[in-house]
Design a protein around this motif. Structure first.
Motif, short mmCIF file in Angstrom:
data_model
loop_
_atom_site.label_atom_id
_atom_site.label_comp_id
_atom_site.label_asym_id
_atom_site.label_seq_id
_atom_site.Cartn_x
_atom_site.Cartn_y
_atom_site.Cartn_z
N TYR A 41 0.88 -1.21 0.08
CA TYR A 41 -0.17 -0.02 0.08
C TYR A 41 0.87 1.22 -0.01
CZ TYR A 41 -3.48 3.61 1.27
OH TYR A 41 -4.28 4.73 1.46
N GLY A 42 0.60 2.05 -0.89
CA GLY A 42 1.29 3.31 -0.99
C GLY A 42 2.49 3.37 -1.53
N SER A 43 2.71 2.30 -2.61
CA SER A 43 3.76 2.19 -3.47
C SER A 43 4.15 3.60 -4.62
CB SER A 43 3.85 1.02 -4.23
OG SER A 43 2.89 0.78 -4.97
N GLY A 44 5.16 3.70 -5.09
CA GLY A 44 5.20 4.74 -6.16
C GLY A 44 5.92 5.97 -5.31
N SER A 45 5.54 7.25 -6.07
CA SER A 45 6.29 8.26 -5.76
C SER A 45 5.86 8.76 -4.41
CB SER A 45 5.60 9.64 -6.74
OG SER A 45 5.97 9.38 -8.06
N SER A 46 6.78 9.21 -3.61
CA SER A 46 6.46 9.87 -2.31
C SER A 46 5.77 11.11 -2.42
CB SER A 46 7.86 10.27 -1.55
OG SER A 46 8.49 11.29 -2.29
N ARG A 47 4.38 11.01 -1.80
CA ARG A 47 3.56 12.34 -1.95
C ARG A 47 3.00 12.40 -0.61
NH1 ARG A 47 1.08 10.84 -7.67
NH2 ARG A 47 2.59 12.07 -8.93
N ASP A 48 3.33 13.66 -0.19
CA ASP A 48 2.71 14.14 1.23
C ASP A 48 1.30 14.11 1.40
OD1 ASP A 48 3.00 16.25 -0.40
OD2 ASP A 48 3.24 17.71 1.34
N TRP A 49 0.72 14.31 0.04
CA TRP A 49 -0.69 14.65 0.17
C TRP A 49 -1.46 13.12 -0.04
CZ3 TRP A 49 -3.90 17.78 1.97
CH2 TRP A 49 -3.51 19.38 1.87
N ALA A 50 -0.63 12.16 -0.08
CA ALA A 50 -1.27 10.72 -0.01
C ALA A 50 -1.41 10.45 1.40
CB ALA A 50 -0.30 9.94 -0.60
N ALA A 51 -0.92 11.26 2.23
CA ALA A 51 -1.23 11.00 3.84
C ALA A 51 -2.05 12.23 4.31
CB ALA A 51 0.27 11.05 4.51
N LYS A 52 -1.80 13.52 3.89
CA LYS A 52 -2.71 14.54 4.56
C LYS A 52 -4.09 14.56 3.82
CE LYS A 52 1.17 18.02 4.26
NZ LYS A 52 1.60 19.25 3.54
N GLY A 53 -4.24 14.09 2.22
CA GLY A 53 -5.60 13.93 1.97
C GLY A 53 -6.36 12.91 2.85
N PRO A 54 -5.90 11.75 3.04
CA PRO A 54 -6.75 10.83 3.68
C PRO A 54 -7.16 11.35 5.41
CG PRO A 54 -5.19 9.46 2.63
CD PRO A 54 -4.82 11.03 2.54
N SER B 114 5.62 6.04 6.84
CA SER B 114 6.21 7.32 7.40
C SER B 114 5.31 8.22 7.10
CB SER B 114 7.66 7.52 6.77
OG SER B 114 8.26 8.76 7.37
N ASN B 115 4.94 8.81 6.11
CA ASN B 115 4.02 10.04 6.02
C ASN B 115 2.58 9.82 6.86
OD1 ASN B 115 5.68 11.48 4.53
ND2 ASN B 115 4.63 11.11 2.58
N LEU B 116 2.08 8.59 6.73
CA LEU B 116 1.01 8.36 7.40
C LEU B 116 1.09 8.64 9.12
CD1 LEU B 116 -0.51 4.99 5.90
CD2 LEU B 116 -1.33 7.25 5.62
N VAL B 117 2.30 8.09 9.48
CA VAL B 117 2.72 8.51 10.87
C VAL B 117 2.79 9.79 11.20
CG1 VAL B 117 4.60 8.10 12.51
CG2 VAL B 117 3.70 6.02 11.07
N GLY B 118 3.61 10.66 10.33
CA GLY B 118 3.58 11.98 10.48
C GLY B 118 2.56 12.76 10.43
N MET B 119 1.49 12.36 9.94
CA MET B 119 -0.10 12.91 9.95
C MET B 119 -0.86 12.31 10.88
SD MET B 119 0.07 15.48 7.72
CE MET B 119 -1.72 15.84 8.13
N GLY B 120 -0.38 11.48 11.93
CA GLY B 120 -1.10 10.98 12.85
C GLY B 120 -2.19 9.88 12.42
N VAL B 121 -1.98 9.32 11.34
CA VAL B 121 -3.00 8.43 10.74
C VAL B 121 -2.16 6.97 11.21
CG1 VAL B 121 -4.06 7.32 8.84
CG2 VAL B 121 -3.92 9.65 8.89
#
Length: 889
Positions: A774-787, A806-813
């Protein structure tokens, strides 16, 4: 705190006592000489930054003891020397910094404290689109449109360049971030604050790894993680395993570096290197130019590794000379790396360090190849392309299948373009783009394309006028040597004029197809093809109308453009027939490695690099003319549809709130394997029937003014509406690919955003069920911010891509992972249940948590907070909240 290793610092040159370095050899530890060279960079950073708080002596010992600790999930801190951003991820980073300044002030702190502590370079390269092509003024027209569309964003970035210290911004029209990094920004060795130390970096683009080809350790992180590094926080990482990739032999004269990298990509995918470093060694490495190495390192995310490292050797030093670097600095670079034991001789096996595992590739076995039709790791030999595509046509829907009925394989649709009759069929090439950092940094493949174009034009071949051809060089240097070597007019004659300096087609900025072409594809439900020299070809990424996309070397992009179809066997079928009726085969035109090298040695010279990069920050007159304020706090314009203060910190208090369980959550989406950030994060064009389009229309914008999601990453209201808005999203709740889901309380099928809003208004938390990677591909912060903004509290997956987790963690998801051997199917989950996730007050890394369903069933999952630092971020509601509290207290 004083550094306990200060005693090993000594002058590099006795005549310059003020310029020191940490001499790791003085540790007197035999383990140092056995460490992979990439791990030596981590060790040096830990020793130099050891303060017994963020970096401890224990961390240094763990890195030194890499051979034992690599298999124990040991967490170590890493302080990169710098951060690199591109504008799509850079704009939201600067937006967050501006909003953080507001939040710190609101909490009674000093907003000036919010500044990059670690140097940051931002290259504006992701905004330009291929609106104009096949005309001599394409570059000028596309750049004018870029400024017209992005004026607000560019003014905001210019404010950032003036308001924040320690941030350099490279204006649009300069080149692709990774190529500018390679040719200009890379220091290789830093000379700062009285110390020499290795250049290293993290970047907000997964292809940051390209710089590893020059011996600079770097990799992609999410925008959220990068912001923390900019604010002086070390990256917390699990000490990686290091796969030694031994290269031997010489490549065949007709093989390109693109063929090598696609072969390596498939091989390393099979080996399994996710989350590991790959370090290249062996005599074959000495046969590769820095551009070749950079091409291989660039594709690192496609084989799933964290980094793909080529230590510095004599070839690296020659590259620094070729690219016009300062002679005195080059001397210091080599002296430092030799002194610290980080300079490599690939022909000397006595220097080979220990590795976790060694795999080998004989370069002589590499054959010309492409990758596709939907994933970069699906390598296809050029000799098999026709057969492979025809097999894919009939195969069931999937990564290698389109499920087209056998009787439809010969379908043809006629259309008229510019007054002439043409026809399309399955496999017709409609986009042919020489694009992307992967290949445009490499003079051998770019000059190879130019030489092939010259031979094709001389032989009387042409490219059909409806094919969207384009050339977007990675820097001005590429244009310079293509022009000086005399191949540019031939490229232009085949339709490959320079259309801009940026990522363009590779990130979906391919612009519109001719209307008649798009209509013919839709009318015939055809599997049309894009061929590009890029690194990503996920479904729905390049263009909505090209369902098959193949990665290829620049010469092959031209070959397929001339052929007009992917259904050709170059061995036995002619590329085309000229006006005299003579059949021309690809083998008649293909330049040899010796031909290319002769031209490269003559025309790719240091003076070009010096001339282009001396004026890089001032050459763009449109940028120079932008009027931007320089106040400490940004004055948000409520009328702007590009830049908006995000709602992340609205209810932030200085006091921490205890973590709460997620009670009776609905499942917003039930997804399968290999869901990429292209599926999650808004990217490409804004569809006219989408929630984002409705929002923009409500702000009095016409569809012509929508621009792309990438250009609107500074506006959360647009981005949250574009989250999970990819037309190729496969949600198990509905029986088709669409950006929709079922709102269970009403039973209605709605756009994902509209369903999430209904749940939010009723106070219902949400989760997502998904499969592997889940979440493979380009690193995109909005893939965590959006959810996060959709109200998604947790993701339950079989496995995660490293950066995205790591980005999900960074957004508290909360990233939850099924226990080994379990998945939705084995647990009998339909996604129609309601889920309660029990979060205990006492948390530990990778702990198991209980999940209760409203059906009475319970099971356990692993909460993928892998380190204590990640738990700290979670308790704070995310990494940015943590930093604000730290700066405001």
């Amino acid at each position: 705190m004083s550094n306990p290793f200060a005693w090993i610092a000594e002058p590099l040159n006795p005549n310059q006592p003020a310029k020191k370095f940490f001499n790791l050899n003085k540790l007197g530890d035999a383990r140092y000489g056995r460490l992979p060279f990439s791990i030596r960079v981590l060790l040096e950073a830990a020793v130099r930054n050891c303060d017994e708080f963020l970096v401890k002596k224990e961390d240094v010992e763990n890195i030194l003891d890499w051979n034992v600790m690599q298999s124990k999930n040991v967490e170590v801190p890493f302080n990169p020397a710098r951060v690199i951003l591109q504008d799509l991820t850079g704009v939201p980073a600067v937006v967050d910094f501006a909003a953080m300044r507001d939040a710190v002030k609101k909490l009674g702190g000093d907003p000036e404290k919010i500044n990059p502590i670690c140097p940051a370079d931002l290259v504006i390269d992701h905004s330009i689109q291929v609106d104009f092509n096949r005309r001599s003024d394409s570059l000028q027209k596309n750049q004018e449109l870029e400024f017209e569309r992005n004026k607000e964003r560019f003014e905001f970035l210019k404010w950032g360049s003036q308001a924040f210290h320690n941030m350099k911004i490279i204006p649009p029209g300069s080149g692709i971030v990774h190529q500018v990094n390679l040719e200009y920004l890379a220091r290789v060795v830093f000379d700062q604050n009285g110390y020499y130390y290795p250049d290293s970096l993290v970047g907000t683009d997964s292809h940051t790894t390209m710089i590893d080809g020059l011996g600079v350790l770097g990799w992609g992180v999410g925008g959220i993680e990068a912001e923390a590094v900019m604010l002086g926080q070390p990256i917390s990482m699990v000490l990686p395993k290091v796969i030694g990739y031994k290269l031997m032999g010489n490549p065949h004269p007709l093989v390109t570096s693109t063929d090598i990298v696609l072969t390596v990509t498939k091989h390393l995918r099979q080996v399994g290197v996710v989350g590991k470093f790959v370090e290249f060694f062996g005599p074959g490495v000495a046969q590769l130019s820095i551009a070749d190495r950079a091409t291989i390192a660039n594709m690192c995310p496609e084989y799933g590794a964290t980094a793909a490292f080529f230590p510095v050797d004599e070839v690296s030093i020659r590259y620094l000379i070729q690219t016009g670097r300062d002679e005195e600095k080059i001397k210091h670079i080599k002296n430092y790396l030799v002194a610290v034991g980080m300079f490599r001789d690939f022909n000397n096996s006595a220097q080979d360090p220990d590795f976790t595992q060694v795999v080998e590739l004989d370069l002589h076995t590499v054959v010309p190849c492409c990758s596709g039709p939907k994933r970069p790791q699906d390598k296809v030999a050029v000799s098999e392309m026709k057969k492979d595509f025809e097999t894919c046509l009939g195969a069931k829907q999937g990564f290698k299948g389109f499920n087209v009925a056998p009787e439809r394989h010969g379908d043809r649709v006629k259309f008229v373009h510019n007054g002439s009759d043409f026809e399309l069929t399955h496999g017709s090439v409609v986009i042919a783009a020489i694009t992307s950092c992967t290949n445009t940094s490499n003079p051998s493949v770019m000059l190879g394309a130019g030489l092939l174009a010259k031979k094709a034009v001389d032989a009387g071949l042409t490219v059909k006028p409806y094919i969207k051809t384009s050339l977007s060089p990675g820097s001005g240097v590429v244009t310079y040597y293509l022009r000086e070597s005399g191949v540019m007019p031939y490229l232009a004659q085949l339709g490959f004029e320079v259309v801009g300096y940026g990522c363009m087609t590779c990130i979906g900025n391919s612009g519109p197809l001719p209307e008649a072409v798009a209509e013919a594809i839709t009318q015939g439900d055809l599997i049309a093809v894009g061929v590009l020299s890029g690194n990503r070809n996920f479904e729905g990424r390049i263009h909505p109308n090209t369902r098959a996309n193949y990665l290829a070397s620049p010469p092959l992009v031209i070959a397929y453009a001339i052929a007009g179809t992917i259904r050709i066997d170059f061995e036995i079928e002619p590329l085309g027939v000229n006006a005299e009726g003579k059949e021309i085969f690809l083998k008649d035109l293909w330049p040899t490695r010796d031909e290319i090298q002769a031209v490269e040695q003559q025309y790719v010279i240091p003076g070009m690099f010096k001339e282009v990069y001396q004026k890089i920050e001032t050459v763009n007159e449109s940028w120079n003319a932008l009027d931007a304020p320089s106040d400490t706090l940004y004055t948000w314009n409520p009328k702007s549809t590009y830049i908006k203060s995000p709602p992340f910190f609205e209810n932030l208090t200085l006091e921490l709130q205890p973590p709460k369980s997620i009670v009776d959550a609905y499942v917003l989406l039930n997804l399968g394997d290999s869901v990429t950030t292209d599926h999650i994060s808004p990217a490409g064009n804004i569809a006219r029937n989408s929630p984002a389009a409705r929002y923009l229309t409500s702000r009095s914008l016409t569809p012509r003014e929508f621009n792309s999601y990438g250009s609107r990453r500074g506006n959360d209201a647009v981005m949250v509406r574009g989250t999970f808005a990819n037309i190729r999203l496969s949600n198990k709740f509905i029986n088709k690919q669409a950006p929709q889901t079922i709102h269970f309380p009403s039973g209605e099928t709605l756009d994902v955003f509209d369903a999430a809003e209904r749940y939010k208004q009723a106070g219902h938390p949400l989760i997502v069920l998904t499969g592997k990677e889940y979440g493979s591909g380009s690193s995109r912060d909005w893939a965590a911010k959006g959810p996060f903004l959709l109200g998604i509290k947790a993701i339950l997956a079989e496995s995660y891509e490293r950066i995205h987790r790591s980005n999900l963690v960074g957004m508290g998801v909360i990233p939850l992972q099924y226990l080994p051997g379990e998945d939705a199917e084995s647990l009998g989950l339909t996604g129609r249940e309601r889920y309660t996730i029990v979060i205990p007050e006492e948390l530990a890394p990778r702990m198991k948590v209980q999940i209760k369903l409203d059906t009475g069933k319970t099971f356990h999952a692993i909460m993928r907070f892998d380190t204590d630092v990640e738990l700290t971020y979670f308790r704070n509601g995310g990494i940015l909240n943590y930093m604000i509290r730290k700066m405001a207290s």
